[in-house]
Design a protein around this motif. Sequence first.
Motif, mmCIF file in Angstrom:
data_model
loop_
_atom_site.group_PDB
_atom_site.id
_atom_site.type_symbol
_atom_site.label_atom_id
_atom_site.label_comp_id
_atom_site.label_asym_id
_atom_site.label_seq_id
_atom_site.Cartn_x
_atom_site.Cartn_y
_atom_site.Cartn_z
ATOM 1 N N TRP A 110 0.770 -1.334 -0.161
ATOM 2 C CA TRP A 110 -0.028 0.095 -0.100
ATOM 3 C C TRP A 110 1.003 1.331 -0.017
ATOM 4 C CZ3 TRP A 110 0.765 -3.308 4.066
ATOM 5 C CH2 TRP A 110 1.342 -2.823 5.418
ATOM 6 N N GLU A 118 -16.545 3.012 2.965
ATOM 7 C CA GLU A 118 -16.208 1.510 2.851
ATOM 8 C C GLU A 118 -15.911 1.005 4.308
ATOM 9 O OE1 GLU A 118 -16.366 -0.434 0.084
ATOM 10 O OE2 GLU A 118 -16.895 1.529 -0.883
ATOM 11 N N PRO A 159 -15.198 -8.823 7.420
ATOM 12 C CA PRO A 159 -14.926 -9.586 6.423
ATOM 13 C C PRO A 159 -14.821 -10.950 7.201
ATOM 14 C CG PRO A 159 -13.147 -7.954 6.243
ATOM 15 C CD PRO A 159 -14.120 -7.638 7.574
ATOM 16 N N GLU A 177 -9.673 -14.020 2.382
ATOM 17 C CA GLU A 177 -9.708 -13.297 0.982
ATOM 18 C C GLU A 177 -10.302 -11.972 0.976
ATOM 19 O OE1 GLU A 177 -10.156 -16.390 1.526
ATOM 20 O OE2 GLU A 177 -8.592 -17.220 0.745
ATOM 21 N N GLN A 178 -11.508 -12.009 1.447
ATOM 22 C CA GLN A 178 -12.355 -10.638 1.718
ATOM 23 C C GLN A 178 -11.515 -9.748 2.410
ATOM 24 O OE1 GLN A 178 -16.088 -10.912 3.727
ATOM 25 N NE2 GLN A 178 -17.021 -11.927 1.907
ATOM 26 N N ARG A 198 -8.157 -9.572 2.546
ATOM 27 C CA ARG A 198 -7.135 -9.086 1.622
ATOM 28 C C ARG A 198 -7.710 -8.071 0.429
ATOM 29 N NH1 ARG A 198 -2.285 -10.842 -0.527
ATOM 30 N NH2 ARG A 198 -2.123 -12.537 0.886
ATOM 31 N N GLU A 199 -8.810 -8.438 0.003
ATOM 32 C CA GLU A 199 -9.441 -7.321 -0.895
ATOM 33 C C GLU A 199 -9.651 -6.110 -0.351
ATOM 34 O OE1 GLU A 199 -12.822 -9.421 -2.379
ATOM 35 O OE2 GLU A 199 -12.060 -10.914 -3.487
ATOM 36 N N PHE A 200 -9.992 -6.020 0.999
ATOM 37 C CA PHE A 200 -10.273 -4.777 1.755
ATOM 38 C C PHE A 200 -9.286 -3.968 1.792
ATOM 39 C CE2 PHE A 200 -10.225 -2.508 5.653
ATOM 40 C CZ PHE A 200 -10.912 -1.549 5.432
ATOM 41 N N SER A 234 -6.310 -4.367 0.108
ATOM 42 C CA SER A 234 -5.654 -3.836 -1.084
ATOM 43 C C SER A 234 -6.460 -2.747 -1.911
ATOM 44 C CB SER A 234 -5.417 -5.002 -2.011
ATOM 45 O OG SER A 234 -6.667 -5.703 -2.268
ATOM 46 N N GLY A 235 -8.002 -2.851 -1.626
ATOM 47 C CA GLY A 235 -8.839 -1.542 -2.126
ATOM 48 C C GLY A 235 -8.903 -0.547 -1.183
ATOM 49 N N GLU A 275 -20.076 -8.304 1.418
ATOM 50 C CA GLU A 275 -20.165 -7.772 -0.187
ATOM 51 C C GLU A 275 -21.545 -6.904 -0.234
ATOM 52 O OE1 GLU A 275 -18.354 -8.521 -2.372
ATOM 53 O OE2 GLU A 275 -16.758 -9.832 -1.278
#
Length: 575
Positions: free
Chosen positions: A368, A482, A491, A495-496, A498-500, A502-503, A526
């Motif tokens: 990041w 968010e 989450p 995986e969720q 990690r998506e959060f 990285s997003g 989601e």
Amino acid sequence: MRNLLFLLAVLAGGGAAAQTSPPALMPLADVKPGMTGAGRTVFAGGQVEEFQAEILGILENVGPKQSIILARLSGGPLEKTGVLQGMSGSPVYIDGKLIGAVALSFAFSKEPIAGIRPIAEMIDAASGTSLAPPPAATGAALPQRAEFQAGSAKLVEIATPFWMAGFSRSTLDHFGPVLRNAGLEPVQGASGGGQPTPNTANRRPQPGEMISVQLMTGDLSVGADGTVTHVDGDRIWAFGHRFLAGGETAMPFARAEVMTLLASQNLSFKISTPREWMGAIRQDRSAAIAGRIGEKVEMIPLRLTLRRETGGAPRDYRMQMVRDRLFTPLLLQMALFSAVDATERTAGAGAVTVHARAAVAEGPPLTWSNTFSAELGAPQLMAALAAAPVSTMVQSGFASLEIRALDFDIEVADRTRALALDNAWTSRKEARPGDTVTIHTQWAGESGQLVTHSANYTIPTGMVAGPLFFTVTDAPSSNIVEFRQFLSAPPRSAEQMREFLSGLRVPNRGYVRVWRQQPSLMVAGETLPAIPPSAALTLARTSSQLGASKIAEIPLPQGNSVYSGSKTVQVEVKE
């Protein structure tokens, strides 16, 4: 006779691998006012010395199933110093039986009157769960220092000396209030500065000896000191009160020696330095810390590289720090702040850019970047926000996201890089499905600087008629939206998470959020917009309802300035 037995015990404990049977424990019910006993602690070097304790009474039920033994201490330098910081955990014996540990004191007391934590409470608190390596856990803010009312006075936990070596003075001043509120007394100097050595002589810690819990080692180092209360086989109990009450943890500790004592009316403490590695603290509970002798702890390698915008040789810092849900984020913040403060100015206008990389147990590293710009306090802002993703990871509970290494590249500028949203408008007021709408934005900076960015959005086929909103916003505002959803529906998987992570939006660009005024549901982390009524009714019990439905988000071109501001414009969708 008692002094002779004490001397023999000390001499026996000085051997390389000597072990003695643990002393008998005296139940709290057998402790009576007027009894006298002996305590053990270190006043100089590594030599355990004796002091006297006269039992004054028992404060029963001062907390949930907690009682405190009040005692007047004497002997050694205590008449001059009072109860010393670093004495926490000093064992007290009556007739050779262990009654507990010195753990509390009265602030500004003219006499060395201490609160002794009963040994049964210490052992019970640390044996609620096994001493196995800890799993990850959900974290919280630093707890406040415990205190008990004793008449008109307050009996408080003896503050733990929190030695910080290599840190700037401003770092202690900035983080001092948070640390003191948690019962940690920040001190700039010696104890954290020493580097523990391997225990080649196979020494074992003895009751009354000093230990230093090593939270960070290397170019910057942090240690917290206290005293060993009880040893039984390879198990050890110390401090007589919590460190941060973090529960299961993994923190290495070393034997420590006292260099000198510093006495004052307000603050008396031992100045000490760590010696040999001894083992690992595995439990941090309200009444004690506990661990195992000889056990090793895997630390997190941390590397900070500091660069100037104007060039010059970079400055590197290399450390190892504990993996702990409370301490890891705090230590990282302090290291980031100090690295900038030690070589750059922290007052006045400035900007700090951070590129971070975290190697984790499974999968590719997480990366990041962020830029922080302010007229005052950019390094403080950077330290707090750059460490936020690390805090999220260590508190997530997902084993695959366990941090294995951290690397931060920091660039500092002596000028602000700030752009504020000046205006936003659309290329058309009405549109139909299939049409493209251009959103124009204008950002204003210093000295009349104007920067324009545009983004295109094509109305999807089948979109129903009605107003469509475009909110031009900055990264913090977008992240708040968010993050609010993240709080209401955390989450459910790595995986969720990690998506959060990285997003996360970065502040050196603006964003266009496309949305409609219609309810949506947050299900398992989601967002599900435009849910049919039948499906919404089915999912209502396991979801969170949101007032607006996000359709898309368009990032504007990235720059080297911090974007701020928000404005919403509207387009009417026609059939």
